[in-house]
Design a protein around this motif. Structure first.
Motif, PDB file in Angstrom:
ATOM      1  N   TYR A 193      -0.473  11.601  11.290  1.00 13.81           N
ATOM      2  CA  TYR A 193      -0.598  10.892  10.013  1.00 13.81           C
ATOM      3  C   TYR A 193      -2.013  10.999   9.430  1.00 13.81           C
ATOM      4  CZ  TYR A 193      -0.579   6.778   6.855  1.00 13.81           C
ATOM      5  OH  TYR A 193      -0.705   5.928   5.792  1.00 13.81           O
ATOM      6  N   PHE A 194      -3.011  10.602  10.210  1.00 10.84           N
ATOM      7  CA  PHE A 194      -4.381  10.604   9.704  1.00 10.84           C
ATOM      8  C   PHE A 194      -4.910  12.025   9.516  1.00 10.84           C
ATOM      9  CE2 PHE A 194      -3.925   6.495  11.866  1.00 10.84           C
ATOM     10  CZ  PHE A 194      -4.308   5.628  10.863  1.00 10.84           C
ATOM     11  N   ASP A 195      -4.552  12.921  10.418  1.00  8.38           N
ATOM     12  CA  ASP A 195      -5.012  14.304  10.286  1.00  8.38           C
ATOM     13  C   ASP A 195      -4.385  14.970   9.063  1.00  8.38           C
ATOM     14  OD1 ASP A 195      -6.576  14.145  12.583  1.00  8.38           O
ATOM     15  OD2 ASP A 195      -4.892  14.678  13.885  1.00  8.38           O
ATOM     16  N   ALA A 196      -3.110  14.683   8.799  1.00  9.99           N
ATOM     17  CA  ALA A 196      -2.452  15.275   7.637  1.00  9.99           C
ATOM     18  C   ALA A 196      -3.061  14.781   6.333  1.00  9.99           C
ATOM     19  CB  ALA A 196      -0.955  14.966   7.664  1.00  9.99           C
ATOM     20  N   LEU A 197      -3.519  13.528   6.319  1.00 13.08           N
ATOM     21  CA  LEU A 197      -4.140  12.969   5.114  1.00 13.08           C
ATOM     22  C   LEU A 197      -5.601  13.375   4.974  1.00 13.08           C
ATOM     23  CD1 LEU A 197      -2.660   9.342   5.165  1.00 13.08           C
ATOM     24  CD2 LEU A 197      -1.946  11.262   3.733  1.00 13.08           C
ATOM     25  N   GLY A 198      -6.231  13.786   6.048  1.00 11.90           N
ATOM     26  CA  GLY A 198      -7.635  14.173   5.990  1.00 11.90           C
ATOM     27  C   GLY A 198      -8.597  13.004   5.975  1.00 11.90           C
ATOM     28  N   VAL A 199      -8.181  11.851   6.529  1.00 16.93           N
ATOM     29  CA  VAL A 199      -9.025  10.655   6.549  1.00 16.93           C
ATOM     30  C   VAL A 199      -9.840  10.633   7.838  1.00 16.93           C
ATOM     31  CG1 VAL A 199      -9.036   8.134   6.401  1.00 16.93           C
ATOM     32  CG2 VAL A 199      -7.295   9.459   5.177  1.00 16.93           C
TER      33      VAL A 199
END
Length: 898
Positions: A193-199
């Motif tokens: 989730y976080f890696d896909a969003l780039g956060v």
């Protein structure tokens, strides 16, 4: 070189004004002296030659001004003069200035607030890197955003259009940090989730795909910055700490950055956990069920160079293959892309429509304000016609006079815009911290940004130009000779003037707003007294999820039975029943059902999509849902007994054709099991108040166990709104709340729960209607205020300009009603025409409200009568003072003055 010389000359004219002025004076004197010398050589005396030269040369100041204009040096000076003169004129008319500023402040402020909400929820992208390439995925012709976990895995692994695809779901849990357990909201997310969003994390680290190694393999938590600040007091040592989540140990991995609050524009969770731990979070694990669309949304960034159309084609090819491979679970697997902040068209569509309509109504308010001020400016220009005539006679150009009038208009609009923007910022700041529904983590992040400021400035300038342009024709056609000769400052004739048209438009806009607000109010009143299929009065709710205390779905029914038995022993309690999800509680769960003869159980062959509830036998008594035929459920309807259900009348009609044919009939669930209908209850409202009749089925909790639970406690006495602490309750209800708390804590002290009245729980269902009604009511009041001031302005202007005529009429024996007809006939005609036009437009526009406000209809006789009565009262209120002034005229005094 010419351009350079011109710039140098203009710069000198701007910054060396005194030197330039002295040089121009010397140059002009030199021209006069040369002409005087020529005249003197022709035989005239010196004094006569200089006088003749000055006469031939003309106005010294006019030539000097023309030279300065040619040099470009008078613009700033004349603008400063216009501003000072405008300030003086506005200061001389404080009443006019105050009315104009307040009118514009209200109108521009309303537009700024509505645009601020529209900007925050619709226009502004999510606060993630490269938000423009982030898209969510909708499924099927009904634009559903939820996906099953197996379908998500197929889409993630087989697509070639997205950098990565992540998914999430919303859930509530019980969190124990060492003190008493409390309820919290979270997002269950996939490991990427976080890696896909780039956060990037603010503290510690995020969850990664490598953390997922099967069911319940990643007991980790990532806190939001706000939750870390409020519950852990910014303790940087929180990373690595273990907390209890539904009685299961979870380790805190990190803290998200302050600006990242998730991937929903209006839902702010407290933390994130991996979705592979769904069983520990929700008490069930349905991640392997392809037909169970548990994922709220799937989203991801498009790859560079990939268009949305290409991505949709890619997804549709995968969906077509899934339909063929899994025909019983995957139907209508066509996809489309949407912006993810509002969960697609399910919420985004109605919200966009409502905010767009609201923006249009706010624009009408601003247009009405401009029409009002345009009428006042036209009347003000008529009063200043002698001043304009004198200035024209002295050599001023009409363009310069118009520039002065526009300067006054722009100055008023900028002041009004500044005041309105200041008020709107205060209101938006209050909206940003407002939580409209205490039971849900909803928040509206309405923080003003550059877009809001730019729109406010643009509206201010546009408003100034609009109402400032009204007297242009009046100034252009002013004849200074006639005005100075006759002393006329304005006339009131029989022809239709611009002021009349503006007032008619303003009244029509007011009627539209009044009609819309009354439609909304009437619809809300009906919704509060309509049948929901249950009785919320005299009912308390005990809301909890047994999974918060570690109960699995198999163990939950026994605990529910103990809780029901314990609460039924409380004095004053008539009945207690449980339901896994309350009707009208943020939507409803639904499943496909099939007729008993259907053998091919693909979704396309479903007889209906029906709402589903898991209830205890006592639920219908506690909810006071009327049983129409058959029997209710019993505790003997367990796993060892044949599957049974109670359905509503709509279900019976849609599946069996009639209630008589449904009783004791069978239908099939999507797993192929046969279910017998043993009872039929009345229809109700399940997903929203504005929905059409929906089929619903009620299953026994022992045959369909669920850890989600809400107990309905029906008592003898009335109960009003309250929270778990009993604030705001009467004494009897406070005693009931205390007894309920004692019983529940006695059964399990570690179970988080809340106690509320059912009326208070309905706030979520009534929230859209109430907000629409409140907003339209405010706009209706604003429109009414503008209409009153507009009608009053025209009526007062008509009386003041026709004093002499009215005096003559009274001297000749006119009756009071004839005087009133002559003085106020035109305002009342305009009121009638504008009201009829606005009423018709309001009836057409109010149809949009039917999708937001339950039972809102513009054809209600009470609405029509209310609009007519309201507009008539507004007309009487606006013309009362001018009418009294007209009747108090003394013809003797008026004729003596003339």
């Amino acid at each position: 070189m010419k351009l350079f010389d011109s710039l140098r000359f203009r710069t000198a004219a701007l910054f060396r004004r005194s030197q330039m002025s002295a040089e121009m004076d010397d140059e002009l004197r030199s021209h006069i002296q040369h002409r005087a010398d020529d005249l003197e050589r022709s035989g005239l005396r010196r004094a006569e030659a200089e006088r003749r030269a000055r006469l031939e040369f003309g106005g010294h100041a006019r030539f000097k001004e023309e030279c300065q204009e040619a040099a470009g040096g008078t613009f700033i000076e004349s603008l400063w003069q216009d501003l000072r003169f405008a300030f003086r004129m506005l200061r001389k008319s404080p009443g006019f200035t105050a009315v104009a500023v307040v009118t514009l402040a209200v109108a521009i402020g309303a537009n700024a607030v509505v645009f601020g909400v529209l900007n925050a929820l619709i226009l502004r992208p999510l606060n993630v890197p490269h938000a423009q390439s982030l898209y969510g995925i909708e499924r099927g012709s009904d634009k559903a955003v939820n996906q099953s976990y197996p379908d998500y895995l197929d889409l993630r692994d087989r697509n070639r259009s997205f950098e990565d695809l992540a998914a999430y779901n919303v859930a509530s849990v019980g969190l124990d940090t060492g003190n008493n357990p409390t309820g919290a909201w979270l997002l269950e997310v996939t490991g990427n989730y976080f890696d896909a969003l780039g956060v990037q994390p603010y503290l510690g680290r995020f969850i990664h795909a490598s953390d997922e190694r099967g069911p319940n393999s990643a007991p980790y938590i990532v806190l939001t910055y706000a939750y870390w600040h409020s519950h852990f007091q910014d303790d940087r040592g929180v990373v690595g700490r273990t907390v209890q989540l539904n009685k299961h140990p979870f380790t805190i991995l990190g803290v998200a950055p302050q600006e990242f609050r998730g991937t929903l524009s209006f839902v702010f969770p407290d933390f994130w956990v991996p979705i592979v731990n769904q069983e520990q979070v929700e008490g069930v694990n349905v991640l392997n069920e392809r037909g169970n669309h548990v994922m709220l949304m799937v989203l991801g960034h498009l790859k560079a160079g990939v268009t949305p159309a290409q991505a949709v084609a890619d997804l549709n090819s995968i969906g077509s293959d899934l339909e063929k491979t899994y025909p019983k679970d995957d139907g209508h697997m066509t996809f489309s892309l949407i912006r993810p902040g509002l969960t697609g068209d399910w919420l985004g569509g109605p919200l966009r429509a409502f905010l767009t309509g609201l923006m249009l109504l706010a624009g009408l308010i601003l247009l009405a304000a401009c029409a009002n001020l345009g009428s006042l400016f036209a009347a003000r220009a008529a009063d200043r016609s002698r001043e304009v005539a004198v200035r024209l006679a002295l050599g001023s150009t009409r363009l310069r006079i118009l520039r002065q009038l526009f300067t006054e208009a722009i100055l008023i609009s900028l002041i009004g815009g500044a005041v309105g923007l200041w008020g709107s910022i205060l209101l938006m700041q209050a909206l940003s911290v407002w939580q409209p529904l205490p039971t849900a983590p909803l928040q509206i992040p309405v923080t003003p940004d550059a877009n809001v400021y730019a729109v406010a400035l643009l509206l201010s300038l546009a408003s100034g130009f609009l109402f400032g342009a009204v007297p242009v024709r009046q100034v252009l056609h002013t004849d200074p000779y006639q005005v100075i000769k006759s002393g006329l400052t304005g006339t009131v004739g029989r022809r239709i003037t611009v002021r009349d048209l503006l007032l008619a438009v303003q009244i029509a806009i007011c009627a539209v707003l009044v009609t819309s607000s009354m439609v909304a109010v009437r619809g809300l009143m009906r919704s509060l007294h309509s049948s929901f299929g249950f009785e919320p009065r005299n009912a308390m709710l005990v809301e909890t999820a047994l999974s918060m205390a570690g109960y699995t779905a198999d163990k939950a029914p026994a605990m529910q039975k103990r809780m029901i038995d314990a609460l039924e022993t409380i004095p004053g309690v008539k009945s207690v029943g449980s339901v896994d999800r309350l009707p009208l509680y943020y939507g409803a769960n639904s499943v496909n059902v099939f007729t008993d003869k259907t053998t091919d159980l693909r979704p396309a062959n479903a007889a209906a999509e029906t709402v589903i509830y898991n209830i205890s036998p006592e639920y219908f008594d506690a909810a006071q849902t009327t049983l129409l035929a058959g029997r209710t459920l019993t505790w003997h309807d367990d796993k060892n007994a044949p599957r049974v259900a109670v359905v509503n009348r709509e279900f019976a009609s849609k599946i069996f054709g009639s209630a008589a044919g449904a009783l004791n009939g069978y239908y099939k669930a999507k797993d192929g099991s046969r279910i017998q209908v043993v009872g039929i209850v009345e229809d109700g409202k399940y997903g929203s108040l504005s929905e059409d009749p929906q089929p619903a089925m009620f299953l026994p909790v022992l045959q369909s166990p669920s850890s989600q639970m809400c107990l309905v406690v029906r008592s003898d006495g009335p109960s009003n709104g309250s929270d778990s602490n009993g604030a705001g309750l009467n004494n009897n209800t406070q005693q009931l709340v205390a007894a309920i708390k004692s019983k529940v804590i006695g059964l399990d002290a570690g179970l988080p729960f809340t106690i509320r009245t059912w009326n208070q729980e309905l706030e979520s269902a009534l929230f859209p209607s109430r907000m629409a009604t409140l907003t339209l009511g405010v706009l209706g009041v604003l429109g009414a205020m503008l209409s009153v001031t507009g009608i009053f302005g025209l009526a007062a202007y008509s009386v003041s300009k026709r004093k002499r005529e009215l005096g003559i009429r009274m001297a000749l024996g006119a009756q009071p009603k004839e005087v009133l007809r002559a003085a106020l006939g035109r305002p009342f005609k305009l009121l009638a025409f504008g009201s009829v036009a606005g009423l018709l437009l309001g009836i057409l526009a109010s149809r949009v409200l039917a999708s937001i406000v339950y039972q809102a209809t513009p054809r209600d006789p009470l609405v029509l009568a209310g609009v007519v009565l309201a507009m008539a009262l507004l007309g009487l209120l606006a013309t009362w003072i001018p009418a009294q002034r007209a009747l108090s005229l003394d013809p003797v005094i008026l004729l003596r003055e003339d």
